[in-house]
Design an enzyme around this catalytic site. Structure first.
Site, short mmCIF file in Angstrom:
data_model
loop_
_atom_site.label_atom_id
_atom_site.label_comp_id
_atom_site.label_asym_id
_atom_site.label_seq_id
_atom_site.Cartn_x
_atom_site.Cartn_y
_atom_site.Cartn_z
N LYS A 154 47.58 10.23 62.95
CA LYS A 154 47.29 11.20 61.87
C LYS A 154 46.51 12.38 62.43
CE LYS A 154 46.32 10.16 57.44
NZ LYS A 154 47.47 10.56 56.65
N ILE A 155 47.20 13.19 63.23
CA ILE A 155 46.57 14.35 63.87
C ILE A 155 46.55 15.51 62.88
CG2 ILE A 155 46.80 16.03 65.75
CD1 ILE A 155 48.17 13.79 67.39
#
Ligand code: PMP
Length: 305
Positions: A154-155
């Protein structure tokens, strides 16, 4: 009701929790985040944080990919979050947003030689896809490949891809956009995993089809197996299968389990109210609100009994 944040190692009222304009993560998206739900159970007058540990394990794994030094262990992060929820004393459904971010105030695109820090805040937040069933479209925006930006992490910066898909869908009059893989298989929604039901079988795209491996996805796969006796098939899904599905639903921490009624103007056989979807949705809400003894290990109570 005042909300609180945990920032630079301290609890702070939310409106006072600020970071500097030169913070690396603000400019280059060099952060990983989580979304965690707290679900209010009015009978027990209790707030249950759902699968807290799994969310923080995913955050720590993602932070490693961005070359961050873990400051806190999973159990310390869970403790900080319970304390934050207690301080905020909210008695309604809440959303918790942890962020591990490159905190150096300085320029230069890179991952190395940067400080990082952890923050988390809590806000009251009800339904995200606020509807009985969602109308979806297949997006012209594709999920990035693992060697572009790994979609299993989850960048923060990657979410511009998701934002393109969501806004395209909204501007075309749909509730959600469904993105395909670079090769053209179904991947996921802008903030949800996707499931199909066909002839009593439950199908969802596999981990290697450029998805974020959702904790709600795992919850639904587990409930389908244990409670309905159906093993979910994790396999590549063609676009046309979306149009031929009996039922379809989206899963995510924010969106919970949202039935889909229509995709690209094809109305699904179930029209958003299929029987497997309905059963799973009922089970899911009972589980997250702490009503199922078999799944209480997924629910962390915030307040003393
Ligand atoms: N896919 C994407 C792209 C997401 O942002 C999310 C939300 N975190 C999900 C799937 C669902 O993941 P989870 O069930 O862990 O919230």
């Amino acid at each position: 009701m005042p909300s609180y944040a945990f920032l630079t190692g301290r609890f702070t009222p939310l409106e006072e929790a600020k970071i500097g304009i030169m913070t690396h993560a603000l400019h280059y998206g060099t952060a990983v985040f989580e979304g965690i739900r707290g679900n209010w159970n009015p009978e027990k007058k209790q707030l249950y944080l759902f699968r807290l540990k799994e969310h923080y394990q995913r955050l720590i794994n993602g932070a490693r990919v961005l070359k961050m030094q873990p400051k806190y262990s999973t159990s310390e992060l869970c403790d900080i979050t319970v304390q934050l929820a207690q301080k905020s004393s909210l008695r309604e459904d809440v959303y918790i947003r942890p962020l591990a971010y490159k905190s150096t105030e300085g320029m230069g695109v890179r991952l190395h030689n940067l400080d990082d820090d952890f923050l988390v805040f809590i806000i009251p937040w009800g339904a995200y896809l606020d509807m009985e069933s969602a109308r979806c479209s297949v997006s012209t925006w594709r999920r990035p490949a693992d060697n572009t930006i790994p979609p299993s992490v989850k960048i923060a910066g990657m979410y511009v891809n998701n934002a393109f898909a969501k806004t395209e869908a909204a501007e075309n009059g749909f509730d959600e956009g469904i993105m395909l893989t670079p090769e053209g298989h179904v991947a996921e929604g802008s903030g949800e995993n996707i499931f199909l039901v066909k002839n009593g079988r439950i199908i969802t795209p596999p981990v290697y089809n450029n998805i974020l491996v959702g904790i709600t996805r795992d919850t639904v796969i587990t409930l389908a197996r244990n409670e309905l006796g159906i093993e979910t098939e994790e396999r590549p899904v063609d676009r046309v299968e979306l149009y031929q599905a009996d039922e379809c639903f989206l899963t995510g921490t924010a969106a919970h389990l949202t039935p889909v009624s229509e995709i690209d103007h094809y109305r699904l056989n179930s029209n958003g109210a299929g029987s497997i979807t309905t059963q799973l949705k009922r089970l899911y809400f009972d589980v997250i609100q702490g009503r199922c003894p078999n799944y209480m290990h997924w629910c962390t109570p915030v307040y003393p009994d």
